[in-house]
Design a protein around this motif. Structure first.
Motif, short mmCIF file in Angstrom:
data_model
loop_
_atom_site.label_atom_id
_atom_site.label_comp_id
_atom_site.label_asym_id
_atom_site.label_seq_id
_atom_site.Cartn_x
_atom_site.Cartn_y
_atom_site.Cartn_z
N GLY A 67 0.78 -1.18 -0.15
CA GLY A 67 -0.09 0.13 0.12
C GLY A 67 0.77 1.17 -0.05
N PRO A 68 0.32 2.41 -0.27
CA PRO A 68 0.90 3.56 -0.32
C PRO A 68 1.28 4.01 1.27
N GLY A 69 2.48 4.58 1.44
CA GLY A 69 2.95 5.17 2.45
C GLY A 69 3.71 3.94 3.46
N SER A 70 3.87 2.90 2.81
CA SER A 70 4.43 1.80 3.71
C SER A 70 5.70 1.87 3.83
N SER A 71 6.32 1.57 5.11
CA SER A 71 7.91 2.00 5.69
C SER A 71 8.60 1.14 5.32
N LEU A 72 8.26 -0.11 4.75
CA LEU A 72 9.42 -0.95 4.01
C LEU A 72 9.03 -1.27 2.61
N PRO A 73 9.96 -1.68 1.90
CA PRO A 73 9.56 -1.96 0.39
C PRO A 73 9.10 -3.18 0.42
N PRO A 74 8.10 -3.66 -0.43
CA PRO A 74 7.73 -5.22 -0.80
C PRO A 74 8.86 -5.84 -1.73
N PRO A 75 8.64 -7.28 -1.74
CA PRO A 75 9.65 -7.87 -2.63
C PRO A 75 9.64 -7.29 -4.15
N SER A 76 8.55 -7.14 -4.68
CA SER A 76 8.61 -6.58 -6.08
C SER A 76 9.23 -5.45 -6.37
N GLU A 77 9.30 -4.40 -5.26
CA GLU A 77 10.02 -3.11 -5.21
C GLU A 77 11.55 -3.45 -5.40
N ILE A 78 11.78 -4.37 -4.28
CA ILE A 78 13.34 -4.85 -4.06
C ILE A 78 13.75 -5.23 -5.47
N TRP A 79 12.99 -6.01 -6.20
CA TRP A 79 13.66 -6.80 -7.33
C TRP A 79 13.66 -5.84 -8.40
N ASN A 80 12.80 -4.77 -8.47
CA ASN A 80 12.65 -3.74 -9.66
C ASN A 80 13.87 -2.89 -9.22
N GLU A 81 14.43 -2.47 -8.07
CA GLU A 81 15.48 -1.61 -7.76
C GLU A 81 16.64 -2.22 -7.49
N SER A 82 16.84 -3.40 -7.02
CA SER A 82 18.19 -3.79 -6.74
C SER A 82 18.51 -5.35 -7.40
N SER A 83 17.83 -5.76 -8.58
CA SER A 83 18.20 -6.76 -8.97
C SER A 83 19.57 -6.83 -9.51
N ASP A 84 20.02 -5.87 -9.83
CA ASP A 84 21.77 -5.96 -10.34
C ASP A 84 22.50 -6.36 -9.45
N LEU A 85 22.19 -6.12 -7.97
CA LEU A 85 22.81 -7.06 -6.99
C LEU A 85 22.93 -8.40 -6.85
N ILE A 86 21.60 -8.57 -7.24
CA ILE A 86 21.32 -10.26 -7.31
C ILE A 86 21.78 -11.18 -8.54
N LEU A 87 21.53 -10.39 -9.63
CA LEU A 87 22.12 -11.05 -10.95
C LEU A 87 23.40 -10.91 -11.20
N ASP A 88 24.21 -9.91 -10.61
CA ASP A 88 25.51 -9.62 -11.04
C ASP A 88 26.37 -9.08 -9.60
N PRO A 89 26.48 -10.47 -8.88
CA PRO A 89 27.12 -9.89 -7.80
C PRO A 89 28.68 -9.63 -7.89
N PHE A 90 29.31 -9.56 -9.09
CA PHE A 90 30.95 -9.46 -9.02
C PHE A 90 30.94 -8.33 -10.20
N PHE A 91 30.32 -7.29 -10.37
CA PHE A 91 30.50 -6.16 -11.20
C PHE A 91 31.36 -5.39 -10.38
N VAL A 92 32.44 -4.48 -11.30
CA VAL A 92 33.31 -3.53 -10.70
C VAL A 92 33.25 -2.67 -11.73
N ASN A 93 32.62 -1.31 -11.25
CA ASN A 93 32.45 -0.14 -11.63
C ASN A 93 33.40 0.74 -11.09
N GLY A 94 34.36 0.68 -10.17
CA GLY A 94 35.17 1.55 -9.57
C GLY A 94 35.68 1.07 -8.13
N THR A 95 36.28 1.94 -7.41
CA THR A 95 36.89 1.49 -6.37
C THR A 95 35.95 1.24 -5.09
N GLN A 96 34.75 2.10 -4.98
CA GLN A 96 33.77 1.55 -3.96
C GLN A 96 32.62 1.02 -4.93
#
Length: 298
Positions: A67-96
Motif C-alpha cells: 500500500g501507499p506510505g508503507s515503511s518497508l519496500p515489498p519484494p517486487s520493489e526490491i527486485w525492480n530497484e536492486s536486481s542488479d545486486l542479485i543477478l551480477d554480484p561480481f561487477f566492478v565499476n570503481g573503487t567503491q
C-alpha cells in the motif's frame, strides 16, 4: 578284459550318505547403483518445506507492504530497484562501486584470519584450562567475565592499539570467537574418559603425543561445537565492525546504503549475510563430521 567304470568305482568308494550333493545358493550381488527415487525423495523433503514457507512469507510481505506510505519496500520493489545486486554480484565499476560478491569475499578474508587465530589459540588455551585444575581456577573466572563484553566494545581499544581499521576488525573477530572455543574445548578435555588417560600412562606418551593422539580426538565433538558457535559470532562481529571502520566489506555497504536511503539494497545485503553465515556454519559442521567420523558434530 573289461575295464571297470571309473565313475562307478568313484561313487562306490564313498559312503551313501556322502554321495548327496548340497547345492549352495550364492547371495545376490549387491547393487551399487544410486537409488534415484530415494535420493529425489530426500532432496524434496529437505528443499520443498523451506521453499513453501519462504514463498508464503514473501506473499505476506508483498501484501502487507504494497500500500501507499508503507515503511518497508515489498519484494517486487526490491527486485525492480536492486536486481542488479542479485543477478551480477561480481561487477566492478570503481573503487567503491563493486558487487556484493566482492564485498562478501573481503569480509570473509578478515573472518578467515581472525577466526583461524581464535581457533588455534582457543583450542590450546582450552586444553590447558581443561587439563590443569589450577589453570581452570585461575583463568576460567577471567574468561567468563571477558566473554560477556560486546564485540563492538572492543573496537575503540583495537583502533587505539593498531591505528588501522583492518587489523582492528580482525582483532574484534578474534576476541569475539575465541571464548566459545576455549569453553567448549575445556569441557571436552575435562570429559575425557579416565581409561584414555590410563592408556596414555601405560604407553608413556609425552605431553605433545597425549595432546595429538588422545586429547584432541577425544574432545573433537566439543571442539567443533565451539568452532561452530565461534564462526557464527565471527560473521556477526565483522559486519558490525565494518559499519564503523569503513572499507569495502559487506558491513560498510549496509551503512553506506542506509546513509543513502537505499533500503532495497540493505535488504538484499541482509540476504547475502544470512546465506553466507548459513554456509559457514554448515562448512564447519561438515569438517567436524569428517574429523570425528560420526554425527557428533553435525
Amino acid at each position: 578284459m573289461t575295464l571297470p567304470s571309473i565313475k562307478g568305482d568313484a561313487i562306490a568308494a564313498f559312503p551313501a550318505e556322502r554321495q548327496k550333493a548340497t547345492v549352495v545358493t550364492l547371495p545376490p550381488a549387491v547393487s551399487r547403483r544410486v537409488d534415484i527415487t530415494a535420493l529425489a525423495t530426500r532432496l524434496a523433503q529437505s528443499i520443498i518445506p523451506p521453499l513453501v514457507v519462504l514463498l508464503v512469507l514473501l506473499a505476506v510481505w508483498q501484501v502487507a507492504f504494497s500500500g501507499p506510505g508503507s515503511s518497508l519496500p515489498p519484494p517486487s520493489e526490491i527486485w525492480n530497484e536492486s536486481s542488479d545486486l542479485i543477478l551480477d554480484p561480481f561487477f566492478v565499476n570503481g573503487t567503491q562501486d563493486i558487487g556484493l560478491g566482492w564485498r562478501v569475499i573481503v569480509s570473509l578474508e578478515r573472518v578467515a584470519i581472525g577466526f583461524g587465530l581464535a581457533a588455534v589459540a582457543g583450542v590450546l588455551l582450552g586444553a590447558l584450562v581443561g587439563q590443569s585444575v589450577w589453570m581452570m581456577r585461575g583463568l576460567d573466572p577471567i574468561f567468563q567475565v571477558l566473554r560477556t563484553v560486546p564485540p563492538l566494545a572492543w573496537l575503540p581499544i583495537s583502533l587505539a592499539a593498531f591505528m588501522d581499521s583492518r587489523p582492528s576488525a580482525i582483532f574484534v573477530i578474534f576476541i569475539t570467537a575465541i571464548w566459545p572455543v576455549i569453553i567448549n574445548t575445556a569441557a571436552g578435555v575435562r570429559n575425557i574418559p579416565e581409561d584414555y588417560r590410563n592408556v596414555a600412562r601405560v604407553l608413556r606418551l609425552n605431553q605433545v603425543e597425549f595432546f595429538f593422539k588422545i586429547m584432541v580426538p577425544a574432545a573433537a565433538p566439543y571442539i567443533f561445537s565451539g568452532l561452530r558457535i565461534g564462526v557464527g559470532l565471527s560473521w556477526l562481529a565483522i559486519v558490525a565492525a565494518e559499519m564503523l571502520t569503513g572499507g569495502v566489506g559487506i558491513g560498510f555497504f549496509i551503512w553506506d546504503a542506509w546513509n543513502s536511503s537505499r533500503l532495497t539494497d540493505i535488504i538484499v545485503a541482509l540476504v547475502y549475510i544470512g546465506l553466507v553465515g548459513f554456509l559457514l556454519d554448515r562448512l564447519v559442521g561438515f569438517v567436524g563430521v569428517i574429523v570425528t567420523r560420526g554425527p557428533a558434530a553435525s
